[in-house]
Design an enzyme around this catalytic site. Structure first.
Site, PDB file in Angstrom:
ATOM      1  N   LYS A 124       0.820  -1.204   0.000  1.00 60.34           N
ATOM      2  CA  LYS A 124       0.000   0.000   0.000  1.00 60.34           C
ATOM      3  C   LYS A 124       0.860   1.263   0.000  1.00 60.34           C
ATOM      4  O   LYS A 124       0.497   2.269  -0.612  1.00 60.34           O
ATOM      5  CB  LYS A 124      -0.949  -0.001   1.196  1.00 60.34           C
ATOM      6  CG  LYS A 124      -2.143  -0.936   1.053  1.00 60.34           C
ATOM      7  CD  LYS A 124      -3.090  -0.782   2.219  1.00 60.34           C
ATOM      8  CE  LYS A 124      -4.405  -1.512   1.979  1.00 60.34           C
ATOM      9  NZ  LYS A 124      -4.250  -2.947   1.821  1.00 60.34           N
ATOM     10  N   GLU A 152      -2.743   6.808   8.013  1.00 62.87           N
ATOM     11  CA  GLU A 152      -3.451   7.805   7.225  1.00 62.87           C
ATOM     12  C   GLU A 152      -4.410   8.590   8.097  1.00 62.87           C
ATOM     13  O   GLU A 152      -4.928   8.078   9.101  1.00 62.87           O
ATOM     14  CB  GLU A 152      -4.251   7.144   6.092  1.00 62.87           C
ATOM     15  CG  GLU A 152      -3.390   6.579   4.996  1.00 62.87           C
ATOM     16  CD  GLU A 152      -4.223   5.992   3.863  1.00 62.87           C
ATOM     17  OE1 GLU A 152      -5.431   5.760   4.071  1.00 62.87           O
ATOM     18  OE2 GLU A 152      -3.668   5.765   2.779  1.00 62.87           O
ATOM     19  N   HIS A 184     -14.451  -2.948   9.097  1.00 64.91           N
ATOM     20  CA  HIS A 184     -13.790  -2.554   7.853  1.00 64.91           C
ATOM     21  C   HIS A 184     -14.083  -3.520   6.708  1.00 64.91           C
ATOM     22  O   HIS A 184     -13.372  -3.524   5.705  1.00 64.91           O
ATOM     23  CB  HIS A 184     -12.271  -2.431   8.044  1.00 64.91           C
ATOM     24  CG  HIS A 184     -11.883  -1.474   9.121  1.00 64.91           C
ATOM     25  ND1 HIS A 184     -12.092  -0.121   9.016  1.00 64.91           N
ATOM     26  CD2 HIS A 184     -11.320  -1.674  10.342  1.00 64.91           C
ATOM     27  CE1 HIS A 184     -11.660   0.473  10.125  1.00 64.91           C
ATOM     28  NE2 HIS A 184     -11.208  -0.446  10.944  1.00 64.91           N
ATOM     29  N   ARG A 215      -7.467  -7.788  -8.647  1.00 62.50           N
ATOM     30  CA  ARG A 215      -8.237  -9.030  -8.777  1.00 62.50           C
ATOM     31  C   ARG A 215      -9.697  -8.663  -8.984  1.00 62.50           C
ATOM     32  O   ARG A 215     -10.071  -7.488  -8.946  1.00 62.50           O
ATOM     33  CB  ARG A 215      -8.095  -9.871  -7.509  1.00 62.50           C
ATOM     34  CG  ARG A 215      -8.439  -9.078  -6.241  1.00 62.50           C
ATOM     35  CD  ARG A 215      -8.479  -9.926  -5.003  1.00 62.50           C
ATOM     36  NE  ARG A 215      -8.499  -9.156  -3.780  1.00 62.50           N
ATOM     37  CZ  ARG A 215      -9.566  -8.555  -3.264  1.00 62.50           C
ATOM     38  NH1 ARG A 215     -10.726  -8.621  -3.909  1.00 62.50           N
ATOM     39  NH2 ARG A 215      -9.502  -7.885  -2.134  1.00 62.50           N
TER      40      ARG A 215
END
Length: 667
Positions: free
Chosen positions: A116, A200, A235, A292
């Protein structure tokens, strides 16, 4: 086009790929573990190869065995599905080395998006907008915490190699950072073998909007509209829809072009999803790219009329994309609800068991059910607890939402707790109907979704009592005995007493007393029902699995399902789960002590976080369990001392097993 492909996955996605391959005349090979020997995907495939023991790390994640299965069966290509090996660059390289086509992007694209933090840097260079955050290589806890402190709380910790909500934690204050970081790293390491993190800024009211992109090996790229995946728990997505509510054509084009730009920056080929956070002011930020097919791809298929698995197969075989951008059309609206074996009343913890009864709603042009299980199958501790995906489509959002609520009310599952009733409550909640969506939707509207207000509980108790007395009356009517015998009377007759029955009903985690007095005998019976401070006059009828209720002159038709002693009543705006509490005759074996802490689910002990004999404070983490790719922390219920742990890391435990001998501190 390929003659034979192998599906390196299990469950509903393996079945989904097999259906498209069969439509195209392509033979299929399934792989399976010990736990999946009798699974649906194995029976659907033309051939099947056993690849190992039940734990995924000993079977589905052993890519050398998958490659060997390709060689053994002559499969020319591998479809990885999602999860497992779908974003594993080493597996992709192994396929290339073995001369087997990987039905997915090239190795470089997987590696570019596999981290990421690296993905953020690539997107920044490509001009794709990013959420403020730290994406560096220095992973010292002190530096990560300083980045969070400088950014300001709340922040979001995310595993750089992660996905599906694993290795992710919201942190609301500096004092919670260290524990959250340790938990996120531990979960990331268990799930991906990589505990690196990024930090973040956490947006408080964002929407999660993702763009479906497709690229071929000839330089063509398109976006196929967007999906709104804002409604999440832990999440992980719960209900997805396409297109996103309130999306203007200009914003769709802007986000779609940014997504294609992101894909081209890494020379992408195949199906991919670029995920954005969409803020209230219309600004959007790149989160990640999933290299994907996504779990929620069916909603895109429903609104575009395209088979995305077929697109994957054609692109992997070297063909051009079936459509150009100007040819992509959006038709109507679609929802997908994920049916899970989990307990919404217990923090959505996964459950295991046997699907003793399984009856999905009838499929049609408007209703689709993607599943990998059959009645009698076991939901085990080893894999994700998804039972099915329920997908609906209609010409607009309101009509599609009504179809979703109806289909959920027709879903019948027994043998274990599921989230079906929770999904019905969510889909019928007024804020959801109005598309007032953000990623904190469930927590914000918890009382509304779970219907645990006093008014809702009393209403449910009255409906439940009416159902019970009508069921009793029907059973007496069909009994093959003397209809005039007093022993067949259901009027609760007592000498010099009102004809009243008393029920103890459990709903919303509470026990509610209800009394029912029969006011009229014979004909259309009327009842006076009292619950708390509410008293109503009611009558009704049971017919074809539905309760026709007339309460104080208000008539409604309420679908009913009974399973495992639980009665589910589906009103216009809620699913009410009711259980009749049987009298306590003193026969229950109460073995739990004050200091007993039990396993909330079947699972594996991951780590012990306290020492025996050492004092702990209320809320301190004692141990961590893992089941079905989800961690759960057992915490101290009060100040006290852990006298003994009954299990060690790596041990398998059953739900309800006593884990810790805990002594509360003396007052």
């Amino acid at each position: 086009m390929f003659d034979k492909i192998l599906i390196a996955n299990r469950g509903e996605i393996a079945c989904r790929v097999i259906r498209t391959a069969r439509k195209l005349g392509i033979r299929t090979v399934a792989v399976y573990s010990d736990a999946d020997a009798d699974a649906l995907h194995v029976s659907m495939a033309d051939e099947a190869v056993h690849i190992g023991a039940a734990p995924s790390r000993e079977s589905y994640l052993q890519f050398d065995r998958v490659i060997e299965a390709c060689k053994r069966t002559g499969a020319q290509a591998v479809h990885p599905g999602y999860g497992f090996l779908s974003e594993n660059s080493q597996f992709c390289q192994a396929c290339d080395a073995a001369g087997v086509v990987f039905i997915g992007p090239p190795v470089g694209a997987i590696e570019a998006m596999g981290s990421k933090s690296a993905a953020k840097r690539i997107m920044e260079e490509a001009g794709v907008p990013l959420v403020p955050g730290y994406h560096g290589e220095d992973q010292s806890p002190e530096l990560l915490k300083k980045a969070a402190d400088d950014m300001g709380y709340p922040v979001l910790l995310k595993a750089t190699a992660g996905g599906g909500g694993k290795g992710m934690r919201q942190v609301w204050s500096a004092k919670d950072f260290d524990e959250a970081l340790a938990a996120a790293r531990r979960e990331a390491s268990n799930s991906f073998g990589d505990d690196r993190m990024l930090v973040e800024k956490y947006l408080t009211r964002p929407r999660h909007v993702e763009i479906q992109v497709f690229c071929d090996s000839r330089g063509n790229a398109v976006y196929l509209a967007e999906r709104d995946c804002s409604v999440q728990r832990r999440h992980q997505k719960v209900i997805e829809e396409a297109p996103a509510p309130g999306m203007s054509e200009a914003l769709r084009q802007q986000m779609g072009e940014a997504a294609v730009q992101a894909a081209k920056a890494i020379d992408y080929v195949g199906a991919g999803t670029v995920e954005f956070l969409l803020d209230e002011d219309g600004s959007f930020y790149f989160m990640e790219m999933n290299t994907r097919l996504q779990v929620e791809h069916p909603v895109t298929e429903m609104i575009t009329g395209q088979d995305l698995v077929e697109w994957q197969l054609r692109v992997a075989a070297g063909e051009a994309l079936p459509l150009a951008q100007e040819d992509v059309q959006i038709n109507g609206h679609a929802f997908e609800a994920r049916i899970y074996a989990e307990d919404p009343d217990n923090d959505f913890l996964p459950v295991t068991g046997t699907l003793a009864f399984l009856q999905p709603p009838e499929e049609s042009a408007h209703v689709r059910v993607d599943t990998g299980v059959l009645q009698g199958d076991e939901v085990s501790v080893y894999y994700d607890p998804m039972i099915a995906k329920l997908i609906v489509h209609d010409e607009d959002r309101d009509k599609a939402l009504r179809r979703l609520a109806r289909a959920l009310s027709e879903y019948r599952i027994s043998g274990m707790r599921t989230n079906v009733d929770f999904l019905y409550n969510l889909a019928t909640a007024e804020p959801f109907r109005k598309a007032d969506l953000d990623t904190g939707f469930i927590e914000k509207h918890r009382e509304l979704i779970f219907h645990d207000s006093e008014q809702d509980l009393q209403r449910g108790a009255i409906l439940g009592a009416l159902y019970l007395v009508l069921r009793q009356a029907r059973r007496a009517t069909v009994a093959e005995t003397d209809p005039y015998s007093p022993w067949n009377s259901t009027s609760a007759w007592r000498l010099n007493e009102p004809h009243a029955q008393h029920f103890a009903l459990e709903l919303g985690g509470r026990e509610i007393a209800v009394s029912v007095e029969q006011l009229q005998r014979g004909g259309s019976r009327r009842y006076r029902i009292c619950s708390g401070n509410q008293t109503v006059t009611a009558r009704g009828e049971l017919k074809d699995g539905e309760l026709y209720a007339d309460i104080d002159g208000y008539r409604s038709r309420v679908p009913v399902a009974e399973h495992d002693g639980v009665i589910s009543l589906y009103t216009e705006d809620s699913a009410l789960q009711i259980r009749e509490v049987q009298p306590d005759l003193g026969e229950a074996d109460d073995t739990g002590g004050e200091g007993a802490l039990t396993a909330p689910m079947n699972g594996t002990i991951v780590t012990l976080l306290a020492q025996a004999g050492v004092a702990v404070a209320r809320g301190d983490a004692l141990l961590v369990m893992e089941a079905m790719k989800m961690e759960h922390t057992i915490r101290a219920p009060a100040d006290g001392t852990v006298e003994e742990f009954f299990y060690a890391p790596g041990d398998l435990v059953e739900g309800g097993a006593e884990l810790v001998n805990f002594s509360p501190a003396e007052a």
